[in-house]
Design a protein around this motif. Structure first.
Motif, mmCIF file in Angstrom:
data_model
loop_
_atom_site.group_PDB
_atom_site.id
_atom_site.type_symbol
_atom_site.label_atom_id
_atom_site.label_comp_id
_atom_site.label_asym_id
_atom_site.label_seq_id
_atom_site.Cartn_x
_atom_site.Cartn_y
_atom_site.Cartn_z
ATOM 1 N N ALA A 100 0.829 -1.204 0.000
ATOM 2 C CA ALA A 100 0.000 0.000 0.000
ATOM 3 C C ALA A 100 0.864 1.255 0.000
ATOM 4 O O ALA A 100 0.614 2.205 -0.758
ATOM 5 C CB ALA A 100 -0.939 -0.011 1.205
ATOM 6 N N LEU A 101 1.890 1.279 0.832
ATOM 7 C CA LEU A 101 2.736 2.464 0.945
ATOM 8 C C LEU A 101 3.603 2.662 -0.299
ATOM 9 O O LEU A 101 3.983 3.795 -0.620
ATOM 10 C CB LEU A 101 3.615 2.367 2.188
ATOM 11 N N ALA A 102 3.908 1.571 -0.997
ATOM 12 C CA ALA A 102 4.721 1.672 -2.208
ATOM 13 C C ALA A 102 4.022 2.519 -3.270
ATOM 14 O O ALA A 102 4.681 3.143 -4.120
ATOM 15 C CB ALA A 102 5.022 0.280 -2.758
ATOM 16 N N LYS A 103 2.706 2.571 -3.229
ATOM 17 C CA LYS A 103 1.940 3.327 -4.223
ATOM 18 C C LYS A 103 2.138 4.828 -4.087
ATOM 19 O O LYS A 103 1.800 5.584 -4.998
ATOM 20 C CB LYS A 103 0.452 2.987 -4.093
ATOM 21 N N TYR A 104 2.674 5.266 -2.957
ATOM 22 C CA TYR A 104 2.861 6.698 -2.740
ATOM 23 C C TYR A 104 4.252 7.172 -3.150
ATOM 24 O O TYR A 104 4.660 8.285 -2.836
ATOM 25 C CB TYR A 104 2.575 7.039 -1.272
ATOM 26 N N GLY A 105 4.972 6.311 -3.854
ATOM 27 C CA GLY A 105 6.246 6.714 -4.443
ATOM 28 C C GLY A 105 7.448 6.687 -3.527
ATOM 29 O O GLY A 105 8.449 7.363 -3.793
ATOM 30 N N VAL A 106 7.391 5.895 -2.464
ATOM 31 C CA VAL A 106 8.553 5.809 -1.573
ATOM 32 C C VAL A 106 9.646 4.976 -2.224
ATOM 33 O O VAL A 106 9.382 4.122 -3.059
ATOM 34 C CB VAL A 106 8.168 5.191 -0.207
ATOM 35 N N ASN A 107 10.875 5.236 -1.816
ATOM 36 C CA ASN A 107 12.017 4.500 -2.340
ATOM 37 C C ASN A 107 12.208 3.233 -1.516
ATOM 38 O O ASN A 107 12.669 3.292 -0.378
ATOM 39 C CB ASN A 107 13.280 5.361 -2.287
ATOM 40 N N LEU A 108 11.871 2.094 -2.098
ATOM 41 C CA LEU A 108 11.971 0.822 -1.384
ATOM 42 C C LEU A 108 13.399 0.286 -1.324
ATOM 43 O O LEU A 108 13.649 -0.734 -0.693
ATOM 44 C CB LEU A 108 11.058 -0.217 -2.039
ATOM 45 N N ASN A 109 14.318 0.968 -1.984
ATOM 46 C CA ASN A 109 15.728 0.561 -1.963
ATOM 47 C C ASN A 109 16.577 1.461 -1.076
ATOM 48 O O ASN A 109 17.803 1.336 -1.050
ATOM 49 C CB ASN A 109 16.305 0.557 -3.382
ATOM 50 N N GLU A 110 15.926 2.374 -0.356
ATOM 51 C CA GLU A 110 16.650 3.277 0.536
ATOM 52 C C GLU A 110 17.415 2.463 1.586
ATOM 53 O O GLU A 110 16.922 1.465 2.098
ATOM 54 C CB GLU A 110 15.675 4.216 1.230
ATOM 55 N N LYS A 111 18.639 2.908 1.905
ATOM 56 C CA LYS A 111 19.475 2.184 2.859
ATOM 57 C C LYS A 111 19.593 2.936 4.180
ATOM 58 O O LYS A 111 19.499 4.162 4.226
ATOM 59 C CB LYS A 111 20.882 1.970 2.284
#
Length: 258
Positions: A100-111
């Protein structure tokens, strides 16, 4: 030169993924303590940990919600080691929340400050379904932490067997995808290659690549061995053609005149 990080035991490394970090500074017990200020609870935390997707969506999408304007800021708010609420959702195994949160454009590869990604976190905690969700969202499964470990390596270190097996499978699929892309790119840009590619050979390679791509899309439950077999089949088609392409052609000389 000091090492990049202090020596850590398995237990202390595991503590890296806990929700609360120990205070590194020792306090003087004899010195009177100042009254602690109450830190307001992040309104996204509870729905993220409990899987309340609708609650999260309300905050992000309802302009009337009191936290709407700060929703993204609250989501990306980091702790001392660089983890945001997505990490909490990973630790809790809340796959639907991640999606759900991925749809808001967050960077899922952030370290984090130590190079850990969400995938590393899910692997350490043995959250198999969350790993699957992240891979479906096309995260970087080859990302390295400060120990030069992939998520697969972290899973192995913590004996998360199912996670290791899944990530091995995901890496096998990625290897086939990368090989298909590499071959297709080489064929469509033959001017940079070592020789001329005949039209028939070009069509043979492109057809084989298309077939393997279709196989990947329709065989989502294929085993690692089956994936390796598909890659080998493609290599068996491509290698002889590229070898022939790289081999200098001998031009027959005409008969000498007496």
């Amino acid at each position: 030169m000091e090492p990049e990080g202090p020596p850590e035991s398995e237990s202390s490394e595991k503590a890296f993924f806990s929700q609360q970090e120990d205070d590194e500074e020792e306090e003087d017990e004899e010195e009177p303590k100042e009254p602690e200020e109450t830190v307001p609870l992040n309104p996204l935390l509870q729905p993220a940990l409990t899987g309340d997707v609708e609650g999260l969506q309300t905050i992000f999408e309802d302009p009337e919600n009191p936290h709407h304007d700060q929703a993204m800021q609250l989501l990306l708010e980091e702790d001392i080691v660089g983890r945001n609420l997505l990490y909490a959702a990973c630790m809790a195994g809340q796959s639907d929340v991640i999606k759900a949160l991925a749809k808001y454009g967050v960077n899922l590869n952030e370290k984090t400050t130590r190079g850990y990604t969400l995938l590393h976190c899910a692997a350490a905690w043995g959250r198999l379904e969350t790993l699957k969700a992240l891979v479906e969202l096309d995260v970087d499964i080859e990302a390295l932490n400060f120990r030069e470990e992939r998520a697969r390596d972290v899973a192995a270190r913590y004996s998360q067997t199912e996670c290791v097996e899944f990530l091995d499978w995901a890496e096998a699929r990625l290897a086939l995808k990368k090989y298909i892309a590499k071959v297709s790119g080489a064929v469509t840009d033959t001017e940079k290659g070592p020789g001329k590619l005949f039209k028939e050979d070009k069509n043979t390679i492109l057809t084989a690549c298309r077939v393997k791509n279709e196989w990947l899309e329709t065989n989502l439950e294929a085993s690692i061995n089956e994936i390796f077999e598909q890659k080998q089949q493609l290599e068996d088609i491509v290698t002889p053609i590229f070898t022939k392409m790289a081999t200098p052609r001998h031009v027959k000389s005409g008969k000498s005149v007496a």
